[in-house]
Every structure is written in C-alpha cells, then in structure tokens.
Design an enzyme around this catalytic site. Structure first.
Site, mmCIF file in Angstrom:
data_model
loop_
_atom_site.group_PDB
_atom_site.id
_atom_site.type_symbol
_atom_site.label_atom_id
_atom_site.label_comp_id
_atom_site.label_asym_id
_atom_site.label_seq_id
_atom_site.Cartn_x
_atom_site.Cartn_y
_atom_site.Cartn_z
ATOM 1 C CG ASP A 13 -1.833 1.146 1.243
ATOM 2 O OD1 ASP A 13 -2.308 1.376 0.263
ATOM 3 O OD2 ASP A 13 -1.727 1.761 2.574
ATOM 4 C CG ASP A 15 -1.779 7.204 0.100
ATOM 5 O OD1 ASP A 15 -0.753 7.969 -0.319
ATOM 6 O OD2 ASP A 15 -2.905 7.322 -0.597
#
Length: 230
Positions: A13, A15
């Site tokens: 991922d 953020d």
C-alpha cells in the site's frame, strides 16, 4: 520430485505505509494552496471524504469525481506542472529512508515489487517512479477521445476487495495466478483486510488501531516503519 519456486511478490500500500502521509488527501490540500479550489468548501468536502475512507465507508466513485475535478478543468499541461511542484514540496520530503530501505531489501532478494493503492494513477504514478517502483496498481481514470481524464473510474477500483481483484488481473496478464506466487503485503489500514487475508505474509505496517488489534489477534507481523523517524 522438486517443485519450481514460486515467484515472490512484495505488495505495498502507499499512503501511511510507504509514505507517512495520505497522498490523495495532501494533493487536495495542495490544490487549495495553489488556488485551484475553494479553500472553505473544498476542505470541508475533502475532510468528509477522508473521514469516510478511514471508517471504510467511502464511495470511491464520488470521491474520484470530486478529487480530479480541478485537474480535469485545468488540463494536462497545468496538471503536470502542478504535480511536479507537489512532488518537490510535499511528497519528496515525506519519502523516508526507512521506506527506501525496505523496498531495497525486497529488490535485492529478487522479489517483484508492486505498489497497490486506492489513490488514483494521476497522483500516484510519479510517486511510484520516485520510489523506483515500476509496477503500479492504482485507481485507473477513464479518458476521453483526446486522452484526458473525465473524472470517472476505468474498470475495478483498487480499493478494499477491489485490490484483490486488481492483483488477480495483474497476475493473469502475466500468465500467473495466486498459486504461482508467494505474496507479502504491507498495509496500514483495515480497508486492506481483504488483500492482507489473501497474502501469504500479511504485514500490518504503521497500522491504525483497529488493524493493530486484528494483527495482534491473528499473529500477523506488525511493522512500525516510521517509528524512529517520525
């Protein structure tokens, strides 16, 4: 009889995982700072959408229409110039050595590194490139006859269960399926539980409180990537 070694994938991922900030939210804040959006109304709506994301209730189609409106109206050249400034002023200062080192460890081990993010491709492709990651699975944006974005999403958005779908599509495009790969997935958010559960090696990375509790309960590895630098 020996079996061929499975291809190793390191999925990340973006953020609050590789970055200690939310690039999508920060892009919205940046458009306010450069005068592209109404500072009061945009911030109100941006904050509301972000709260829905954290709660797992975000309507991603509504959000992408909202988040890309200023870019769509300004056009490709102005958008590219603004994003270069965004990278320089916001993103690069937030790219910590600990994140670079983690990516480097996987590359040196021969793993294929892929960023899998619910943030759209306009915001994230330059960020992936800055991290040296060529493979990006992000929310793809529909484009008109001129090639410019329309504000709509193309295909399955890479969010929640959609991340599993999109990684499956990525594998199929390379003649692979889940049984052919050994996957490690790093994420901070309960939004990513579907892909964390699908991965061979889930890693709760800078996890939010709910994910931290779940990871502890299930015996998943917990990594606080920015604990020494934040």
């Amino acid at each position: 009889m020996t079996h061929p070694r499975r291809t190793r994938l390191a999925l990340f991922d973006l953020d609050h995982t590789l970055l200690p900030i939310d690039s999508d939210y920060e892009w919205g804040e940046f458009t306010q700072a450069i005068g592209w959006t109404d500072p009061v109304e945009f911030k109100r709506r941006n904050d509301a959408f972000y709260a829905h994301y954290q709660a797992g209730t975000l309507d991603v189609h509504d959000y992408v229409r909202f988040a890309t409106e200023a870019v769509r109206l300004r056009g490709p050249q102005a958008a590219a110039e603004a994003h270069e400034r965004f990278m320089r002023e916001v993103i690069r200062p937030a790219m910590h050595e600990t994140a670079h080192a983690l990516l480097r460890t996987h590359r040196e081990a021969g793993d294929t590194v892929v960023i899998v993010t619910a943030t759209n491709e306009f915001v994230t492709r330059p960020i992936a490139q800055a991290f040296g990651v060529e493979e990006l699975i992000a929310v793809e944006l529909e484009r008109d006859a001129s090639g410019w974005i329309t504000g709509e999403i193309s295909g399955t958005p890479s969010m929640r269960e959609g991340k599993v779908v999109r990684v499956g599509h990525w594998l199929a495009a390379r003649g692979l399926d889940w049984s052919d790969v050994e996957t490690t997935f790093y994420s901070d958010s309960t939004n990513d539980i579907p892909l964390l559960e699908r991965a061979d090696h889930p890693v709760a990375t800078n996890p939010d409180p709910r994910l931290r509790a779940l990871a502890a309960e299930r015996g998943w590895r917990i990594l606080d990537l920015f604990s020494e630098t934040e």
